[in-house]
Design a protein around this motif. Structure first.
Motif: not given
Lengths: 152, 161
Positions: A26-29, A68-75
């Motif tokens: 969802a955060r990729s293009t 789920y706890e992700l180590p980072v929410t990618p931006s």
């Protein structure tokens, strides 16, 4: 290892992978999004296969947790790749456990799943570990050989 | 129940003893000493080691620095597989060095092409998924891990063609 224990752990890892790839996709293009969507679908397929196997063995497959706890929410694209590679490594490690199952069919399935995870990871980041899924070797003892990990 | 006379019993017994004695003599003469059945795990390890030696030799023949990390990973596999050989098996059959001419399998007489190496890696990765079935749990894990590395090798080599 009991087959149902290994399958349950693998299913939990696949649930987490599906969740993570949902966030990453969802955060990729562009091309990255296409790759992440392919990875999402591949993990969904393995998840469904594991669920079916657990049911066939008379067990009850665990449902995914809500979050789920992700180590980072990618931006950024780089963070997305970092997270995806981490996901593949964790799933690889879980399947490695299953390759020690008493059920030889499960072993084979897990070995092939490991190959899928590692090649998928390579498409995202061209690095190859000599022993994927294995815990890092302890401090080198005299006479031990290195286990190279290098980008190609 | 049918009764058997003592005389018949003795006669039969004597014949039986003679037959067993004859069979024993024949067995001593004809049957070679029974070889100890090799441990299947050791057989599998030797097979894996031989394959890895061929892979290392092929990569060495390619003589491309770009392929050095690939050869090094195979050498790491080889070292780990050799480490797992029982001491008795190591002393019984010395393993040739990776750079020596491997027996059987792919020829290393010429320079290995990237395509040949890719095919080798593909075949190896496919074989690992079958080899895990007959191994002990710890060896099955090692084989699966090696197979995953080989699958990545095959992909990396495909991309460089």
């Amino acid at each position: 290892m009991r087959a149902d224990q290994g399958l349950g752990a693998a299913l939990a890892a696949e649930h987490a992978a599906v969740y993570a790839y949902g966030v990453i996709g969802a955060r990729s293009t562009g091309r990255l999004r296409t790759e992440m969507t392919a990875a999402y679908n591949a993990h969904r397929a393995r998840r469904d296969q594991l669920r079916a196997m657990i049911i066939k063995m008379g067990g009850t497959p665990a449902e995914p947790t809500a979050v789920y706890e992700l180590p980072v929410t990618p931006s950024t694209a780089a963070q997305a790749v970092d997270l995806a590679v981490l996901v593949e490594r964790r799933v690889t490690g879980t399947y490695l456990e299953l390759t020690a199952s008493a059920d030889t069919a499960l072993r084979k399935m897990a070995a092939l799943a490991m190959q899928e995870c590692v090649t998928r990871s390579y498409t995202l980041r061209p690095e190859i570990d000599a022993f994927p899924g294995m815990p890092p070797a302890p401090a080198a003892s005299p006479g031990s050989s290195p286990t190279p990990t290098a980008g190609e | 129940m049918r009764s058997v006379s003592r005389r018949a019993l003795l006669r039969g017994g004597a014949l039986g003893v003679a037959a067993v004695a004859a069979a024993g003599c024949a067995a001593e003469e004809r049957v070679p000493p029974v070889a100890e059945r090799p441990d299947p795990e050791t057989v599998l390890l030797r097979e894996l080691i031989a394959g890895k030696e061929r892979a290392v030799a092929l990569y060495a023949s390619a003589a491309s620095s770009r392929l050095t990390p690939f050869r090094q990973r195979h050498e790491a596999h080889l070292a780990e597989l050799r480490r797992r050989l029982p001491p008795a098996a190591v002393s019984a059959t010395p393993t040739p060095s990776p750079t020596s001419s491997p027996s059987g399998g792919a020829s290393t007489g010429g320079k290995a092409s990237v395509r040949a190496l890719r095919d080798l890696e593909r075949r190896a990765a496919a074989l690992r998924a079958r080899q895990v079935e007959g191994a002990s749990p710890p060896l099955a894990q090692l084989i699966a891990s090696i197979g995953a590395c080989e699958a990545a090798h095959a992909l990396a080599l495909s991309r460089s063609l």
